[in-house]
Scaffold this active site. Structure first.
Site, PDB file in Angstrom:
ATOM      1  CG  ASN A   8      -1.722   1.206   1.430  1.00  0.00           C
ATOM      2  OD1 ASN A   8      -1.802   2.040   0.525  1.00  0.00           O
ATOM      3  ND2 ASN A   8      -2.346   1.336   2.591  1.00  0.00           N
ATOM      4  CE  LYS A  10      -0.163   3.175   4.703  1.00  0.00           C
ATOM      5  NZ  LYS A  10      -0.081   3.280   6.158  1.00  0.00           N
ATOM      6  CG  HIS A  95      -5.781   1.888   5.277  1.00  0.00           C
ATOM      7  ND1 HIS A  95      -5.347   2.828   6.186  1.00  0.00           N
ATOM      8  CD2 HIS A  95      -4.763   1.012   5.121  1.00  0.00           C
ATOM      9  CE1 HIS A  95      -4.101   2.520   6.547  1.00  0.00           C
ATOM     10  NE2 HIS A  95      -3.727   1.423   5.921  1.00  0.00           N
ATOM     11  CD  GLU A  97      -2.843   5.468   6.856  1.00  0.00           C
ATOM     12  OE1 GLU A  97      -2.806   5.495   5.609  1.00  0.00           O
ATOM     13  OE2 GLU A  97      -1.918   4.985   7.538  1.00  0.00           O
ATOM     14  CD  GLU A 165      -3.402  -2.572   7.415  1.00  0.00           C
ATOM     15  OE1 GLU A 165      -2.307  -2.812   6.895  1.00  0.00           O
ATOM     16  OE2 GLU A 165      -4.059  -1.537   7.178  1.00  0.00           O
ATOM     17  N   GLY A 171       2.545   2.185  10.714  1.00  0.00           N
ATOM     18  CA  GLY A 171       3.491   3.278  10.514  1.00  0.00           C
ATOM     19  C   GLY A 171       4.226   3.685  11.777  1.00  0.00           C
ATOM     20  CB  SER A 210       5.275  -1.927  11.955  1.00  0.00           C
ATOM     21  OG  SER A 210       4.883  -0.589  12.220  1.00  0.00           O
TER      22      SER A 210
HETATM   23  P1  PGA Z   1       2.872   0.200   7.625  1.00  0.00           P
HETATM   24  O1  PGA Z   1       1.407   0.414   6.999  1.00  0.00           O
HETATM   25  O2  PGA Z   1       3.397  -1.084   7.046  1.00  0.00           O
HETATM   26  O3  PGA Z   1       3.646   1.407   7.196  1.00  0.00           O
HETATM   27  O4  PGA Z   1       2.690   0.105   9.110  1.00  0.00           O
HETATM   28  C1  PGA Z   1       0.541  -0.663   6.827  1.00  0.00           C
HETATM   29  C2  PGA Z   1      -0.760  -0.185   6.239  1.00  0.00           C
HETATM   30  O5  PGA Z   1      -1.226   0.892   6.620  1.00  0.00           O
HETATM   31  O6  PGA Z   1      -1.358  -0.852   5.371  1.00  0.00           O
END
Ligand code: PGA
Length: 249
Positions: A8, A10, A95, A97, A165, A171, A210
């Site tokens: 992803n 983003k 997601h 976010e 997640e 992140g 992560s």
């Molecule tokens: P990350 O993000 O691997 O940077 O923690 C995962 C995601 O949001 O899909």
């Protein structure tokens, strides 16, 4: 079940960076064919370029979001059919976010997943608890509620992937322990079977939060983990490909 490793991206990458990333991944796939399914989800404006670049390669391309309606007066949004029209196979919906920044709730996520299914796309339905919910011991309860609310009636084992997640792990570099992941994936698998019956066994369950080159091998061997949704590390071709190669096959 064959693993799925999904990147992803983003809101990262201008054209040159993204094309360099895709070319690097293509070179790696040409060097050693991946033993799992590999998906990249670029920002929507880069999908056409990414799609053209991966032609003839096992890497597939997906969207990061779609609208719940098939078309209409929704300025700035993208329909699932448009992603399918450009050759996308998957779309991420719900997601954390999007849930946080666009106030998307479970019902809207389910409507987006249904739109993805109407367009012939696989919906990657994301869910996960906050740090506070985990501290209160409510993680399992929260994710089962999100799952029940975010799966549309059209969901089946072939058109739906679920990504667990935990919000506190996204992140942040704080990764859930294999024990935490095992517990939640067990609960999610049982809930999938209770909602979708035998189809619930066929839904791939991804872990995200992560995931990196160092921890992927262990996480990808946790029972009921059928792949990973990777954010930060998917922008680094060496790291992403190490995760692809870590997938059991
Ligand atoms: P990350 O993000 O691997 O940077 O923690 C995962 C995601 O949001 O899909």
């Amino acid at each position: 079940m064959k693993s799925l490793i999904a990147g992803n991206w983003k809101m990262n990458g201008l054209r040159a960076d993204s094309m360099a990333l895709i070319e690097a991944l293509k070179a790696k796939a040409a060097g050693s064919a991946p033993g799992c399914d590999v998906l990249v989800c670029p920002p929507s404006i880069l999908i056409a370029n990414a799609m053209a670049a991966v032609a003839g390669n096992p890497i597939t391309v997906g969207g990061q979001d779609c609208h719940a309606e098939d078309k209409g007066a929704f300025t700035g949004d993208i329909a699932a059919a448009m992603l399918a029209d450009f050759g996308c196979s998957h779309v991420i919906v719900g997601h954390s976010e999007r849930r946080r920044d666009h106030a998307e709730n479970d019902a809207q996520v389910a409507a987006k997943a249904a739109a993805a299914h109407r367009a012939g796309l696989v919906a990657i339905v994301c869910l996960g608890e906050s740090a506070e919910e985990r501290e209160q011991g409510r993680a399992a309860q929260v994710v089962t509620g999100q799952l029940a609310g975010s799966l549309p009636p059209s969901a089946n084992g072939a058109n739906t992937v679920v990504a667990y997640e935990p919000i506190w792990a996204i992140g942040t570099g704080k990764v859930a322990t294999p024990g935490d992941v095992a517990e939640i994936h067990d609960v999610l698998r049982a809930e999938l079977v209770s909602i979708l019956e035998s189809q619930g066994e066929a839904v791939r369950l991804l872990y995200g939060g992560s995931v990196n080159a160092a921890n992927a091998h262990e996480l990808l061997r946790v029972p009921h983990v059928n792949g990973a949704l990777v954010g930060g590390a998917s922008l680094k071709p060496d790291d992403f490909w190490t995760i692809v190669e870590a997938a059991p096959h």
